[in-house]
Motif scaffolding. Structure first.
Motif, PDB file in Angstrom:
ATOM      1  N   ARG A   7      83.320  38.902 105.525  1.00  0.00           N
ATOM      2  CA  ARG A   7      83.682  40.153 106.188  1.00  0.00           C
ATOM      3  C   ARG A   7      83.664  41.332 105.213  1.00  0.00           C
ATOM      4  NH1 ARG A   7      88.410  37.518 110.044  1.00  0.00           N
ATOM      5  NH2 ARG A   7      87.052  37.132 111.856  1.00  0.00           N
ATOM      6  N   ALA A   8      84.076  41.098 103.979  1.00  0.00           N
ATOM      7  CA  ALA A   8      84.077  42.159 102.976  1.00  0.00           C
ATOM      8  C   ALA A   8      82.662  42.653 102.704  1.00  0.00           C
ATOM      9  CB  ALA A   8      84.722  41.665 101.681  1.00  0.00           C
ATOM     10  N   ARG A   9      81.695  41.755 102.863  1.00  0.00           N
ATOM     11  CA  ARG A   9      80.299  42.109 102.611  1.00  0.00           C
ATOM     12  C   ARG A   9      79.538  42.438 103.901  1.00  0.00           C
ATOM     13  NH1 ARG A   9      82.006  38.809  98.631  1.00  0.00           N
ATOM     14  NH2 ARG A   9      81.158  39.101  96.523  1.00  0.00           N
ATOM     15  N   GLN A  10      80.253  42.470 105.009  1.00  0.00           N
ATOM     16  CA  GLN A  10      79.671  42.808 106.315  1.00  0.00           C
ATOM     17  C   GLN A  10      78.449  41.940 106.637  1.00  0.00           C
ATOM     18  OE1 GLN A  10      79.269  47.118 105.451  1.00  0.00           O
ATOM     19  NE2 GLN A  10      80.729  47.438 107.131  1.00  0.00           N
ATOM     20  N   VAL A  11      78.602  40.639 106.423  1.00  0.00           N
ATOM     21  CA  VAL A  11      77.506  39.698 106.657  1.00  0.00           C
ATOM     22  C   VAL A  11      77.226  39.573 108.152  1.00  0.00           C
ATOM     23  CG1 VAL A  11      76.886  37.240 106.535  1.00  0.00           C
ATOM     24  CG2 VAL A  11      77.800  38.409 104.515  1.00  0.00           C
ATOM     25  N   ASP A  12      75.945  39.666 108.509  1.00  0.00           N
ATOM     26  CA  ASP A  12      75.518  39.558 109.908  1.00  0.00           C
ATOM     27  C   ASP A  12      75.176  38.128 110.312  1.00  0.00           C
ATOM     28  OD1 ASP A  12      75.447  42.452 110.382  1.00  0.00           O
ATOM     29  OD2 ASP A  12      73.702  42.437 109.043  1.00  0.00           O
ATOM     30  N   MET A  37      66.419  50.711 111.693  1.00  0.00           N
ATOM     31  CA  MET A  37      67.448  49.673 111.780  1.00  0.00           C
ATOM     32  C   MET A  37      67.745  49.133 110.383  1.00  0.00           C
ATOM     33  SD  MET A  37      67.541  46.333 114.286  1.00  0.00           S
ATOM     34  CE  MET A  37      66.312  45.379 113.413  1.00  0.00           C
ATOM     35  N   ALA A  38      69.030  49.014 110.077  1.00  0.00           N
ATOM     36  CA  ALA A  38      69.430  48.526 108.763  1.00  0.00           C
ATOM     37  C   ALA A  38      69.008  47.072 108.591  1.00  0.00           C
ATOM     38  CB  ALA A  38      70.944  48.653 108.604  1.00  0.00           C
ATOM     39  N   ALA A  39      68.722  46.696 107.360  1.00  0.00           N
ATOM     40  CA  ALA A  39      68.323  45.326 107.069  1.00  0.00           C
ATOM     41  C   ALA A  39      69.454  44.361 107.404  1.00  0.00           C
ATOM     42  CB  ALA A  39      67.938  45.194 105.596  1.00  0.00           C
ATOM     43  N   LEU A  40      69.097  43.201 107.926  1.00  0.00           N
ATOM     44  CA  LEU A  40      70.062  42.156 108.248  1.00  0.00           C
ATOM     45  C   LEU A  40      70.712  41.670 106.960  1.00  0.00           C
ATOM     46  CD1 LEU A  40      70.768  40.473 110.931  1.00  0.00           C
ATOM     47  CD2 LEU A  40      69.387  38.672 109.872  1.00  0.00           C
ATOM     48  N   ARG A  41      72.015  41.558 106.987  1.00  0.00           N
ATOM     49  CA  ARG A  41      72.773  41.107 105.822  1.00  0.00           C
ATOM     50  C   ARG A  41      73.104  39.625 106.013  1.00  0.00           C
ATOM     51  NH1 ARG A  41      75.139  45.876 103.426  1.00  0.00           N
ATOM     52  NH2 ARG A  41      76.904  44.678 102.617  1.00  0.00           N
ATOM     53  N   ILE A  42      72.623  38.774 105.113  1.00  0.00           N
ATOM     54  CA  ILE A  42      72.823  37.339 105.288  1.00  0.00           C
ATOM     55  C   ILE A  42      73.610  36.742 104.128  1.00  0.00           C
ATOM     56  CG2 ILE A  42      70.626  37.234 106.537  1.00  0.00           C
ATOM     57  CD1 ILE A  42      69.484  35.603 104.176  1.00  0.00           C
ATOM     58  N   ALA A  43      74.262  35.618 104.415  1.00  0.00           N
ATOM     59  CA  ALA A  43      74.875  34.777 103.391  1.00  0.00           C
ATOM     60  C   ALA A  43      74.246  33.400 103.513  1.00  0.00           C
ATOM     61  CB  ALA A  43      76.386  34.686 103.582  1.00  0.00           C
ATOM     62  N   ILE A  44      73.902  32.811 102.383  1.00  0.00           N
ATOM     63  CA  ILE A  44      73.304  31.487 102.364  1.00  0.00           C
ATOM     64  C   ILE A  44      74.329  30.489 101.831  1.00  0.00           C
ATOM     65  CG2 ILE A  44      71.429  30.055 101.450  1.00  0.00           C
ATOM     66  CD1 ILE A  44      69.729  32.584 101.242  1.00  0.00           C
ATOM     67  N   PHE A  45      74.507  29.402 102.558  1.00  0.00           N
ATOM     68  CA  PHE A  45      75.403  28.332 102.148  1.00  0.00           C
ATOM     69  C   PHE A  45      74.550  27.164 101.660  1.00  0.00           C
ATOM     70  CE2 PHE A  45      79.626  29.080 104.553  1.00  0.00           C
ATOM     71  CZ  PHE A  45      79.431  30.458 104.582  1.00  0.00           C
ATOM     72  N   ALA A  46      74.829  26.668 100.456  1.00  0.00           N
ATOM     73  CA  ALA A  46      74.053  25.564  99.903  1.00  0.00           C
ATOM     74  C   ALA A  46      74.931  24.741  98.965  1.00  0.00           C
ATOM     75  CB  ALA A  46      72.824  26.077  99.170  1.00  0.00           C
ATOM     76  N   SER A  47      74.540  23.468  98.797  1.00  0.00           N
ATOM     77  CA  SER A  47      75.323  22.554  97.968  1.00  0.00           C
ATOM     78  C   SER A  47      74.525  21.902  96.843  1.00  0.00           C
ATOM     79  CB  SER A  47      75.925  21.427  98.830  1.00  0.00           C
ATOM     80  OG  SER A  47      76.780  21.918  99.826  1.00  0.00           O
ATOM     81  N   GLY A  48      73.203  22.108  96.807  1.00  0.00           N
ATOM     82  CA  GLY A  48      72.407  21.305  95.890  1.00  0.00           C
ATOM     83  C   GLY A  48      71.390  22.089  95.094  1.00  0.00           C
ATOM     84  N   GLN A  49      70.129  21.646  95.179  1.00  0.00           N
ATOM     85  CA  GLN A  49      69.066  22.225  94.370  1.00  0.00           C
ATOM     86  C   GLN A  49      68.751  23.672  94.744  1.00  0.00           C
ATOM     87  OE1 GLN A  49      67.423  20.882  91.710  1.00  0.00           O
ATOM     88  NE2 GLN A  49      68.800  19.130  91.812  1.00  0.00           N
ATOM     89  N   GLY A  50      68.854  23.982  96.025  1.00  0.00           N
ATOM     90  CA  GLY A  50      68.629  25.361  96.452  1.00  0.00           C
ATOM     91  C   GLY A  50      67.181  25.717  96.679  1.00  0.00           C
ATOM     92  N   THR A  51      66.351  24.734  97.086  1.00  0.00           N
ATOM     93  CA  THR A  51      64.941  25.043  97.318  1.00  0.00           C
ATOM     94  C   THR A  51      64.751  25.993  98.497  1.00  0.00           C
ATOM     95  OG1 THR A  51      64.741  22.974  98.557  1.00  0.00           O
ATOM     96  CG2 THR A  51      64.074  22.927  96.250  1.00  0.00           C
ATOM     97  N   ASN A  52      65.520  25.804  99.556  1.00  0.00           N
ATOM     98  CA  ASN A  52      65.423  26.733 100.684  1.00  0.00           C
ATOM     99  C   ASN A  52      65.987  28.099 100.322  1.00  0.00           C
ATOM    100  OD1 ASN A  52      64.032  25.400 102.816  1.00  0.00           O
ATOM    101  ND2 ASN A  52      65.816  24.109 103.155  1.00  0.00           N
ATOM    102  N   PHE A  53      67.055  28.122  99.524  1.00  0.00           N
ATOM    103  CA  PHE A  53      67.565  29.408  99.019  1.00  0.00           C
ATOM    104  C   PHE A  53      66.451  30.142  98.281  1.00  0.00           C
ATOM    105  CE2 PHE A  53      69.025  32.124  95.657  1.00  0.00           C
ATOM    106  CZ  PHE A  53      70.065  32.842  96.218  1.00  0.00           C
ATOM    107  N   GLN A  54      65.743  29.424  97.405  1.00  0.00           N
ATOM    108  CA  GLN A  54      64.697  30.052  96.611  1.00  0.00           C
ATOM    109  C   GLN A  54      63.574  30.581  97.487  1.00  0.00           C
ATOM    110  OE1 GLN A  54      64.955  30.216  92.994  1.00  0.00           O
ATOM    111  NE2 GLN A  54      63.595  31.886  93.609  1.00  0.00           N
ATOM    112  N   THR A  55      63.208  29.809  98.497  1.00  0.00           N
ATOM    113  CA  THR A  55      62.146  30.242  99.411  1.00  0.00           C
ATOM    114  C   THR A  55      62.521  31.546 100.104  1.00  0.00           C
ATOM    115  OG1 THR A  55      61.403  27.971  99.800  1.00  0.00           O
ATOM    116  CG2 THR A  55      60.861  29.604 101.478  1.00  0.00           C
TER     117      THR A  55
END
Length: 204
Positions: free
Chosen positions: A79-84, A1-19
């Motif tokens: 959609r261009a990046r086929q985000v799941d 199974m192909a890896a899940l493709r995600i997009a992260i939405f954030a507005s600030g420091q990005g600690t959860n993005f980093q995690t």
């Protein structure tokens, strides 16, 4: 199974993005981060994305005539990046059906309380004001309401007599860093199903 493709939405420091990015880099999370979406050009999360080799779509809401206008442009990028899956990680913009409806059941958010208690802003302060003994963190699907979507995962955080907002925030954020990658992992494994308000996690 192909890896899940995600997009992260954030507005600030990005600690959860980093995690999440660290979990991917360390091989603990079988997803690819296709895009960061950020509504604040000066947000530190943008540099975190750059360091992680993740493309960023950065915009100023005031440059658009409406929320729907910039969300339509975001939708094209996704959609261009086929985000799941969209992962909201401190994204401080109200979402409209333009974005929510195409990703219904494929958009999650993390909230610093045990929903349905204390939805909305300042959930940690709300918990302290109400004098509850236990609060926590919730990962839920986004349904267009105020922190009202089906709940995927929760973890409890005890409140002590000595706690103030600052000390409780530290422990809430630590719980977030544990829970969010785990919730994404469950989705990536294909073991999550949504039935009305109930989210079931089974074996693949």
């Amino acid at each position: 199974m192909a890896a899940l493709r995600i997009a992260i939405f954030a507005s600030g420091q990005g600690t959860n993005f980093q995690t999440i990015a660290d979990a991917v880099r360390e091989g603990k999370l079988d997803v690819t981060i296709e895009l960061l979406v950020c509504d604040k050009p000066s947000a530190p999360v943008i540099e975190r994305a750059s360091q992680a080799g993740v493309d960023a779509f950065v915009f100023k809401p005031k440059d658009y005539p409406s929320r729907e206008a910039y969300e339509s442009e975001i939708l094209e990028e996704l959609r261009a990046r086929q985000v799941d899956l969209i992962v909201l990680a401190g994204y401080m913009r109200i979402l409209t059906p333009t974005l929510v409806e195409p990703f219904m059941g494929r958009m999650i958010n993390i909230h610093p309380s045990l929903l349905p208690s204390f939805p909305g802003m300042n959930a940690i302060g709300q918990a302290l004001e109400h004098g509850v003994k236990i609060t926590g963190v919730t990962v839920h699907y986004v349904d267009g309401g105020l922190d009202s979507g089906p709940i995927l995962a929760q973890t409890a955080v005890a409140i002590t007599e000595e706690d103030d907002e600052a000390s409780l925030t530290v422990r809430i954020q630590a719980a977030e860093r544990e829970l969010y990658p785990e919730a994404i992992r469950l989705i990536a494994q294909g073991t999550v199903t949504i039935e009305g308000r109930r989210v079931a996690v089974g074996k693949r």
